[in-house]
Design a protein around this motif. Structure first.
Motif, PDB file in Angstrom:
ATOM      1  N   LEU A 197      41.770  35.271  -0.105  1.00 61.17           N
ATOM      2  CA  LEU A 197      42.689  34.865   0.900  1.00 61.17           C
ATOM      3  C   LEU A 197      44.223  33.979   0.811  1.00 61.17           C
ATOM      4  CD1 LEU A 197      40.163  35.419   3.997  1.00 61.17           C
ATOM      5  CD2 LEU A 197      41.742  37.279   3.504  1.00 61.17           C
ATOM      6  N   ARG A 198      43.714  32.977   1.058  1.00 60.66           N
ATOM      7  CA  ARG A 198      44.471  32.379   0.576  1.00 60.66           C
ATOM      8  C   ARG A 198      46.107  32.668  -0.029  1.00 60.66           C
ATOM      9  NH1 ARG A 198      41.758  27.629  -1.382  1.00 60.66           N
ATOM     10  NH2 ARG A 198      41.238  27.488   0.272  1.00 60.66           N
ATOM     11  N   MET A 201      46.967  35.697   2.129  1.00 63.79           N
ATOM     12  CA  MET A 201      47.749  35.629   3.429  1.00 63.79           C
ATOM     13  C   MET A 201      48.963  34.542   3.385  1.00 63.79           C
ATOM     14  SD  MET A 201      46.426  37.570   5.716  1.00 63.79           S
ATOM     15  CE  MET A 201      44.909  38.748   4.772  1.00 63.79           C
ATOM     16  N   TYR A 255      49.383  26.620  -8.698  1.00 64.87           N
ATOM     17  CA  TYR A 255      48.296  25.689  -8.814  1.00 64.87           C
ATOM     18  C   TYR A 255      47.499  25.172  -7.725  1.00 64.87           C
ATOM     19  CZ  TYR A 255      48.089  19.619  -8.757  1.00 64.87           C
ATOM     20  OH  TYR A 255      47.442  19.413  -8.786  1.00 64.87           O
ATOM     21  N   VAL A 256      47.190  25.890  -7.102  1.00 66.25           N
ATOM     22  CA  VAL A 256      46.355  25.751  -6.067  1.00 66.25           C
ATOM     23  C   VAL A 256      44.937  26.180  -6.729  1.00 66.25           C
ATOM     24  CG1 VAL A 256      45.165  25.697  -3.444  1.00 66.25           C
ATOM     25  CG2 VAL A 256      46.897  24.491  -3.931  1.00 66.25           C
ATOM     26  N   LEU A 259      43.763  24.510  -9.079  1.00 67.70           N
ATOM     27  CA  LEU A 259      43.172  23.813  -9.592  1.00 67.70           C
ATOM     28  C   LEU A 259      42.179  24.175  -8.895  1.00 67.70           C
ATOM     29  CD1 LEU A 259      43.554  20.090  -9.426  1.00 67.70           C
ATOM     30  CD2 LEU A 259      44.654  20.729  -7.236  1.00 67.70           C
TER      31      LEU A 259
ATOM     32  N   VAL B  52      46.246  14.806  -5.971  1.00 63.86           N
ATOM     33  CA  VAL B  52      45.921  15.814  -6.583  1.00 63.86           C
ATOM     34  C   VAL B  52      44.451  16.162  -5.355  1.00 63.86           C
ATOM     35  CG1 VAL B  52      44.559  16.999  -7.981  1.00 63.86           C
ATOM     36  CG2 VAL B  52      46.220  15.245  -8.861  1.00 63.86           C
ATOM     37  N   TRP B  55      46.626  18.125  -1.839  1.00 69.71           N
ATOM     38  CA  TRP B  55      46.295  19.572  -2.376  1.00 69.71           C
ATOM     39  C   TRP B  55      45.239  19.980  -1.984  1.00 69.71           C
ATOM     40  CZ3 TRP B  55      51.144  20.849  -1.078  1.00 69.71           C
ATOM     41  CH2 TRP B  55      52.147  20.056  -1.369  1.00 69.71           C
ATOM     42  N   LEU B  56      44.086  19.530  -2.671  1.00 72.02           N
ATOM     43  CA  LEU B  56      43.060  20.270  -2.652  1.00 72.02           C
ATOM     44  C   LEU B  56      42.417  20.260  -0.890  1.00 72.02           C
ATOM     45  CD1 LEU B  56      40.169  19.363  -5.275  1.00 72.02           C
ATOM     46  CD2 LEU B  56      41.434  20.826  -4.939  1.00 72.02           C
ATOM     47  N   ALA B  59      44.193  22.025   0.751  1.00 79.25           N
ATOM     48  CA  ALA B  59      44.283  23.598   0.813  1.00 79.25           C
ATOM     49  C   ALA B  59      43.170  24.225   1.149  1.00 79.25           C
ATOM     50  CB  ALA B  59      43.327  24.154  -1.014  1.00 79.25           C
ATOM     51  N   PHE B  60      41.462  23.490   1.177  1.00 74.59           N
ATOM     52  CA  PHE B  60      40.755  24.049   2.002  1.00 74.59           C
ATOM     53  C   PHE B  60      40.981  24.124   3.824  1.00 74.59           C
ATOM     54  CE2 PHE B  60      38.432  21.518  -1.741  1.00 74.59           C
ATOM     55  CZ  PHE B  60      37.215  22.441  -1.935  1.00 74.59           C
ATOM     56  N   GLU B  62      43.914  24.748   5.160  1.00 79.80           N
ATOM     57  CA  GLU B  62      44.610  25.631   5.743  1.00 79.80           C
ATOM     58  C   GLU B  62      44.407  26.736   5.763  1.00 79.80           C
ATOM     59  OE1 GLU B  62      48.706  26.872   2.938  1.00 79.80           O
ATOM     60  OE2 GLU B  62      47.018  27.429   2.222  1.00 79.80           O
ATOM     61  N   ALA B  63      43.087  27.235   5.002  1.00 79.23           N
ATOM     62  CA  ALA B  63      42.301  27.904   4.826  1.00 79.23           C
ATOM     63  C   ALA B  63      42.006  29.002   6.296  1.00 79.23           C
ATOM     64  CB  ALA B  63      40.969  28.101   2.930  1.00 79.23           C
ATOM     65  N   LEU B  66      44.515  30.491   7.319  1.00 78.41           N
ATOM     66  CA  LEU B  66      44.717  31.619   6.810  1.00 78.41           C
ATOM     67  C   LEU B  66      43.936  33.591   6.651  1.00 78.41           C
ATOM     68  CD1 LEU B  66      46.146  30.226   3.392  1.00 78.41           C
ATOM     69  CD2 LEU B  66      47.018  31.272   5.303  1.00 78.41           C
ATOM     70  N   ILE B  67      42.568  32.398   7.340  1.00 81.40           N
ATOM     71  CA  ILE B  67      41.639  33.157   7.420  1.00 81.40           C
ATOM     72  C   ILE B  67      41.330  33.911   9.694  1.00 81.40           C
ATOM     73  CG2 ILE B  67      38.769  33.510   9.047  1.00 81.40           C
ATOM     74  CD1 ILE B  67      38.245  31.397   6.607  1.00 81.40           C
ATOM     75  N   LEU B  69      44.739  34.258  10.246  1.00 77.32           N
ATOM     76  CA  LEU B  69      46.139  35.378   9.876  1.00 77.32           C
ATOM     77  C   LEU B  69      45.444  36.942   9.444  1.00 77.32           C
ATOM     78  CD1 LEU B  69      48.990  35.390  10.129  1.00 77.32           C
ATOM     79  CD2 LEU B  69      49.103  34.502   8.006  1.00 77.32           C
ATOM     80  N   ALA B  70      44.161  36.521   9.020  1.00 78.15           N
ATOM     81  CA  ALA B  70      43.407  37.423   8.863  1.00 78.15           C
ATOM     82  C   ALA B  70      42.892  38.831   9.508  1.00 78.15           C
ATOM     83  CB  ALA B  70      42.430  37.333   7.016  1.00 78.15           C
TER      84      ALA B  70
END
Lengths: 273, 76
Positions: A197-198, A201, A255-256, A259, B52, B55-56, B59-60, B62-63, B66-67, B69-70
């Motif tokens: 999804l990431r 989306m 990248y993400v 990673l 690093v 970014w991790l 990403a977690f 931001e999910a 995005l959910i 949005l979905a």
């Protein structure tokens, strides 16, 4: 039919915002068969061929450089070395260590370059839609990552991998009633779902933003009258800024994704949770 | 014209839903980045590893947005 409808509305002098039907373009070949190809599928196939050709050329260059003992790389070869070393050194070796990093390197390199190649078509003129903006490719890649980290865990720990990840040690026994369902949900269900999804989306939102900016520009310049058309300058600038932002996003998502796959493999390989 | 009907809104309620779904992750990503900047200011030599991790964390977090949005695409 839908594109005809939106065309009609555009001629009417009314602004038509982008919709989800952007991602269902007309079928251009093999209609009616399971192999029907639309614009997005065609872009994916072209990107695949390009990636294969580029990697083939890089391999030829590297081989030639090793054989002739030429230590000064050309521009094209240097780009390849930098890109491949980025995945190897700063993703695989940093997270997994040299031995395990090199074991999973082919997969990680493939994921990185595939996601990047499919993403970057979103800002390339005449392609203008990302290959990853339809669920297919994110789903396949997330499935591959899912299978890989479960494989890595079960190969190293056997059945204990599931016990370790569902019943983490150091938790008082009664709390497993609470902890185990959460761990099951987050490790085995939410991980692949959020991976897919990431990526999807991000690409959908990016494409819709770009379409909104540029179709608004078109509307203000050619259909609005008087001072209203000055807004077009603003939307054009916004569209340009978002194009640059989309380049950043496509590198970042590659990248993400890589990673996170690496981190999931690393967590599966770790001795005690 | 109906006297009770003062302001009429048309559109999809999912838009409001996405607006709500974006609040939490927005705050979350802000916290992640601000703490990373703070830590890099304290220990500049750890900048690479902290980025690093940043970014991790992004990403977690931001999910969730995005959910948000979905879900309109799936449940509407």
């Amino acid at each position: 039919m839908l594109s005809a409808l939106s065309l009609f509305r555009a001629e009417d002098g009314e602004f038509s915002p982008p919709s989800i039907f952007e991602f269902y373009p007309e079928i251009v070949a093999f209609a009616g068969t399971p192999f029907a190809i639309n614009r997005i599928m065609m872009i994916r196939l072209i990107v695949m061929v390009l990636l294969i050709v580029i990697f083939w050329l890089w391999t030829a260059k590297f081989n030639k450089a090793v054989k002739t003992g030429n230590v000064v790389p050309g521009r094209f070869q240097l780009l390849g070395e930098l890109a491949l070393n980025f995945v190897r050194k700063s993703i695989a070796h940093d997270q997994l260590g040299e031995k395990d990093g090199d074991r999973f390197l082919p997969l990680l390199t493939t994921i990185f370059f595939m996601v990047f190649g499919m993403n970057i078509t979103g800002v390339i003129p005449f392609a203008n839609i990302a290959g990853t903006s339809v669920i297919g490719i994110p789903l396949v890649l997330a499935g591959v990552a899912y299978v890989t980290f479960i494989y890595a865990g079960t190969k190293k720990h056997g059945i204990r991998f599931f016990k370790n990840s569902l019943f983490p040690s150091g938790v008082p026994k009664p709390f497993y009633i609470l902890v185990t369902p959460i761990e099951l949900l987050s490790t085995f269900i939410l991980r692949p779902v959020t991976l897919a999804l990431r990526l999807l989306m991000n690409m959908i939102a990016g494409h819709l933003l770009l379409v909104l900016c540029f179709s608004a520009t078109q509307f203000f310049f050619f259909q609005a009258d008087g001072l209203l058309s000055l807004f077009g300058v603003g939307t054009l600038l916004f569209g340009f800024a978002f194009t640059l932002f989309e380049i950043l996003v496509s590198v970042l998502q590659a990248y993400v994704f890589t990673l996170l796959t690496t981190v999931y493999i690393q967590l599966a390989l770790a001795d005690e949770h | 014209m109906d006297a009770v009907n003062i302001a009429e809104l048309t559109g999809n309620i999912a838009v409001v839903g996405y607006g709500l779904a974006a609040i939490g992750p927005g705050i979350g990503v802000g916290l992640v980045v601000s703490k990373t900047i703070e830590s890099i200011a304290r220990q500049p030599e750890l900048a690479g590893r902290l980025q690093v991790t940043m970014w991790l964390g992004i990403a977690f977090t931001e999910a969730l947005a995005l959910i948000g949005l979905a879900t309109p695409f799936i449940f509407v």
